[in-house]
Design a protein around this motif. Structure first.
Motif, PDB file in Angstrom:
ATOM      1  N   LEU A 110       0.957  -1.200   0.027  1.00  0.00           N
ATOM      2  CA  LEU A 110       0.018   0.008   0.119  1.00  0.00           C
ATOM      3  C   LEU A 110       0.746   1.288  -0.045  1.00  0.00           C
ATOM      4  N   LYS A 111       2.077   1.258   0.487  1.00  0.00           N
ATOM      5  CA  LYS A 111       2.892   2.384   0.790  1.00  0.00           C
ATOM      6  C   LYS A 111       3.420   2.909  -0.632  1.00  0.00           C
ATOM      7  N   ASN A 112       4.003   1.609  -1.282  1.00  0.00           N
ATOM      8  CA  ASN A 112       4.593   1.880  -2.665  1.00  0.00           C
ATOM      9  C   ASN A 112       3.500   2.200  -3.652  1.00  0.00           C
ATOM     10  N   TRP A 113       2.315   1.627  -3.281  1.00  0.00           N
ATOM     11  CA  TRP A 113       1.066   1.992  -4.505  1.00  0.00           C
ATOM     12  C   TRP A 113       0.816   3.478  -4.253  1.00  0.00           C
ATOM     13  N   ILE A 114       0.857   4.045  -3.034  1.00  0.00           N
ATOM     14  CA  ILE A 114       0.458   5.374  -2.786  1.00  0.00           C
ATOM     15  C   ILE A 114       1.607   6.177  -3.331  1.00  0.00           C
ATOM     16  N   ASN A 115       2.860   5.962  -3.146  1.00  0.00           N
ATOM     17  CA  ASN A 115       3.921   6.706  -3.532  1.00  0.00           C
ATOM     18  C   ASN A 115       3.986   6.830  -4.846  1.00  0.00           C
ATOM     19  N   GLU A 116       3.772   5.899  -5.628  1.00  0.00           N
ATOM     20  CA  GLU A 116       3.636   5.757  -7.006  1.00  0.00           C
ATOM     21  C   GLU A 116       2.466   6.517  -7.683  1.00  0.00           C
ATOM     22  N   GLY A 117       1.505   7.099  -6.824  1.00  0.00           N
ATOM     23  CA  GLY A 117       0.696   7.854  -7.383  1.00  0.00           C
ATOM     24  C   GLY A 117      -0.709   7.328  -7.320  1.00  0.00           C
ATOM     25  N   ALA A 118      -0.823   6.210  -6.447  1.00  0.00           N
ATOM     26  CA  ALA A 118      -2.303   5.678  -6.197  1.00  0.00           C
ATOM     27  C   ALA A 118      -3.240   5.370  -7.466  1.00  0.00           C
ATOM     28  N   ASN A 119      -2.294   4.708  -8.340  1.00  0.00           N
ATOM     29  CA  ASN A 119      -3.120   4.406  -9.834  1.00  0.00           C
ATOM     30  C   ASN A 119      -4.115   3.553  -9.545  1.00  0.00           C
ATOM     31  N   TRP A 120      -5.150   3.856 -10.240  1.00  0.00           N
ATOM     32  CA  TRP A 120      -6.553   3.127 -10.024  1.00  0.00           C
ATOM     33  C   TRP A 120      -7.177   2.898 -11.537  1.00  0.00           C
TER      34      TRP A 120
END
Length: 337
Positions: A110-120
């Protein structure tokens, strides 16, 4: 060895140290969606919205609940979702409040995903883990664009030992109320997050960081640092994650970063950088995430950098800007009859 994420989840108890590779970006469908479905959507989905919070769609994720936005794209340290799941289980704000807490690996994802821009993926809606068909629905079609080449992983020395100057620097920073903490127990690498201190952080405050050679992650977004202050970072050989968003940094400041060969993530959102700054990044073979929205960088500049670093993910905010503000699409005027 890449140290993108290690998280202490409770006082006196350390989640197993997790080191995630610096290769491809986090896969939302395969890695993030299952975590949200397993731990979050039952209480924050279509059927139930505790705290007026839904986490089953991108729009609701960015909107947040009664406590405000749950995610700040590009900055896990400032994201309530990450803060809550990483709290000790006995903390009143810990999420989820019932059942098993997230594992160290899940928190890191989750941390990496958010730091990468929280792409969805556009249109994707998550379902609770208990639903008959828990698979996400209405996912956007897979991109036909070719996969980017893998970014080589930076190497950190296994026998690293800090010099005496680092001990003195850490003491000076602690005296100023700055905690440069180890990323995990029995590991020499450190991280610092100065975002909560805001504009009270100046060039003088961060000057001692020049001797903290064990620093792998520095969050300086929203502070009062200037181009001159970045001289303190130019000699940090193992720095991997650097957040400079919403600061007065310009092209001259980025020039000081050219020697940070192990940098994997750089956030320049809301700064005064232009295409001239990107020239200083071309030698960063480990850089895989760069955030440039609300800067003076042009499409031509990003294209040139992409050619130099084909595996780099460059986020100019074209998609994220609308998501993070939860702004409705602009309506087109109908032609007058």
């Amino acid at each position: 060895m890449s140290l993108f994420s290690v998280r202490i989840t409770s006082v006196g108890m350390l989640a197993s140290a997790l080191i995630l590779p610096a290769g491809a970006a986090v896969d939302f469908a395969k890695e993030v969606a299952p975590i949200l479905q397993k731990h979050c959507v039952e209480c924050h989905g279509a059927e139930k919205q505790k705290g007026k919070l839904r986490l089953d769609t991108q729009a609701d994720l960015m909107k947040g609940g009664k406590g405000g936005p749950s995610v700040k794209a590009g900055d896990a340290a400032a994201s309530e979702l990450h803060r809550r799941v990483a709290l000790p289980k006995e903390d009143d704000d810990h999420m989820p409040p019932e059942g098993l807490p997230l594992s160290a690996e899940e928190i890191a994802i989750l941390k990496n995903w958010i730091n990468e821009g929280a792409n969805w993926p556009e249109g994707l809606v998550l379902k609770g883990a208990g639903d008959a068909d828990a698979k996400p629905t209405a996912a956007a079609p897979a991109s036909s664009a070719p996969a980017k080449p893998a970014v080589p992983e930076p190497e950190l020395p296994k026998d690293f030992k800090p010099a005496a100057a680092e001990t003195d620097a850490l003491a000076a920073l602690a005296k100023a109320g700055i905690d440069v903490r180890p990323i995990a127990q029995n590991i020499p690498w450190r991280e610092v997050n100065l975002r909560p201190l805001g504009t009270s952080v100046t060039d003088q405050v961060i000057a001692p960081l020049k001797d903290v050679t064990s620093l792998t992650e520095a969050r300086l977004g929203g502070t009062k640092i200037t181009d001159a202050g970045l001289v303190a970072l130019k000699g940090l050989p193992y720095l991997q994650v650097l957040g400079l968003e919403l600061t007065a940094i310009t092209d001259a400041g980025v020039a000081h970063l050219a020697g940070l060969k192990n940098l994997t993530s750089l956030n320049l959102y809301g700064t005064g950088v232009s295409d001239a700054a990107l020239v200083h990044l071309e030698g960063m073979k480990h850089l895989r995430n760069l955030y440039l929205w609300q800067t003076k960088v042009t499409p031509e500049g990003t294209k040139k950098l992409q050619e130099a670093l084909p595996g780099l993910n460059i986020n100019t905010g074209i998609v994220l800007s609308a998501a993070t503000t939860n702004a409705p699409a602009e309506k087109k005027e109908e032609p007058k009859k």
